[in-house]
Design a protein around this motif. Structure first.
Motif, PDB file in Angstrom:
ATOM      1  N   LYS A  19       0.807  -1.218   0.000  1.00 12.30           N
ATOM      2  CA  LYS A  19       0.000   0.000   0.000  1.00 12.30           C
ATOM      3  C   LYS A  19       0.844   1.274   0.000  1.00 12.30           C
ATOM      4  O   LYS A  19       0.361   2.336  -0.373  1.00 12.30           O
ATOM      5  CB  LYS A  19      -0.918   0.022   1.229  1.00 12.30           C
ATOM      6  N   THR A  21       2.862   2.958  -1.731  1.00 10.12           N
ATOM      7  CA  THR A  21       3.441   3.278  -3.029  1.00 10.12           C
ATOM      8  C   THR A  21       3.733   4.765  -3.139  1.00 10.12           C
ATOM      9  O   THR A  21       3.056   5.589  -2.519  1.00 10.12           O
ATOM     10  CB  THR A  21       2.491   2.874  -4.172  1.00 10.12           C
ATOM     11  N   GLU A  23       3.152   6.626  -5.632  1.00 11.36           N
ATOM     12  CA  GLU A  23       1.991   7.276  -6.242  1.00 11.36           C
ATOM     13  C   GLU A  23       0.936   7.613  -5.194  1.00 11.36           C
ATOM     14  O   GLU A  23       0.373   8.697  -5.187  1.00 11.36           O
ATOM     15  CB  GLU A  23       1.367   6.388  -7.325  1.00 11.36           C
ATOM     16  N   ARG A  24       0.679   6.677  -4.311  1.00 12.96           N
ATOM     17  CA  ARG A  24      -0.335   6.913  -3.280  1.00 12.96           C
ATOM     18  C   ARG A  24       0.108   8.007  -2.311  1.00 12.96           C
ATOM     19  O   ARG A  24      -0.659   8.904  -1.970  1.00 12.96           O
ATOM     20  CB  ARG A  24      -0.623   5.619  -2.529  1.00 12.96           C
ATOM     21  N   ARG A  27      -0.054  11.632  -3.504  1.00 13.90           N
ATOM     22  CA  ARG A  27      -1.390  12.249  -3.511  1.00 13.90           C
ATOM     23  C   ARG A  27      -1.650  13.022  -2.221  1.00 13.90           C
ATOM     24  O   ARG A  27      -2.445  13.946  -2.195  1.00 13.90           O
ATOM     25  CB  ARG A  27      -2.483  11.186  -3.685  1.00 13.90           C
TER      26      ARG A  27
END
Length: 161
Positions: A19, A21, A23-24, A27
């Motif tokens: 989880k 990442t 990218e996450r 955000r």
């Protein structure tokens, strides 16, 4: 969540790892990315994604496991062998906490590490709370301040704001 065995802790770390990442995390804040993290109990430390684990730590299923030392105290972030590392004491995790909630707590500590890494100084000094004079007058002023802030936020016109 079962955290009463090494296998349970390793399984949890592997799930959290998937989880966490870039990218996450980006955000949540531009440029924010993961860092090593450790879950620990009274005896052991389970260290994930650390490029330079402490002496005596051995790889088990891709996670470094070692004996707990006095470096591992609290739910916080520390500098461990040159790398900011988020820590979480699994003895503070209740049996009913969700994995998503634990994820959010670890990300919170990682964000403090990110702030330290980039030289950001905008985080709270919780020790100042211990010095706050909790007197009737001060509490009354805090209540009034909150009332005015709520009015300002929900005001219909700019004049009230």
């Amino acid at each position: 969540m079962l955290l009463d065995s090494r296998e349970g802790v390793v399984k949890l770390i592997k799930s959290l790892e998937r989880k966490l990442t870039t990218e996450r995390l980006a955000r949540y804040w531009t440029g924010f990315h993961g860092m090593p993290f450790a879950l620990y109990d009274a005896n052991n430390v389970f260290l994930d994604a650390h490029p330079n684990p402490p002496d005596g730590f051995a790889a088990e299923d891709g996670i470094f496991v070692g004996e707990r030392t006095r470096d591992f105290v609290g739910n916080t972030v520390i500098e461990l062998n040159g790398e900011y590392t988020a820590l979480w004491d699994i003895s503070t995790v209740s049996s009913v906490i969700s994995e998503e909630r634990l994820f959010s707590l670890i990300v919170h500590e990682m964000f403090h590490g990110f702030q330290l890494r980039v030289g950001d100084k905008r985080f709270a000094n919780e020790l100042l709370l211990c010095q706050y004079p909790f007197e009737s007058k001060n509490i009354g002023l805090r209540i009034k301040e909150r009332e005015w802030l709520v009015k300002a936020v929900f005001a219909e016109t700019a004049l009230v704001r």
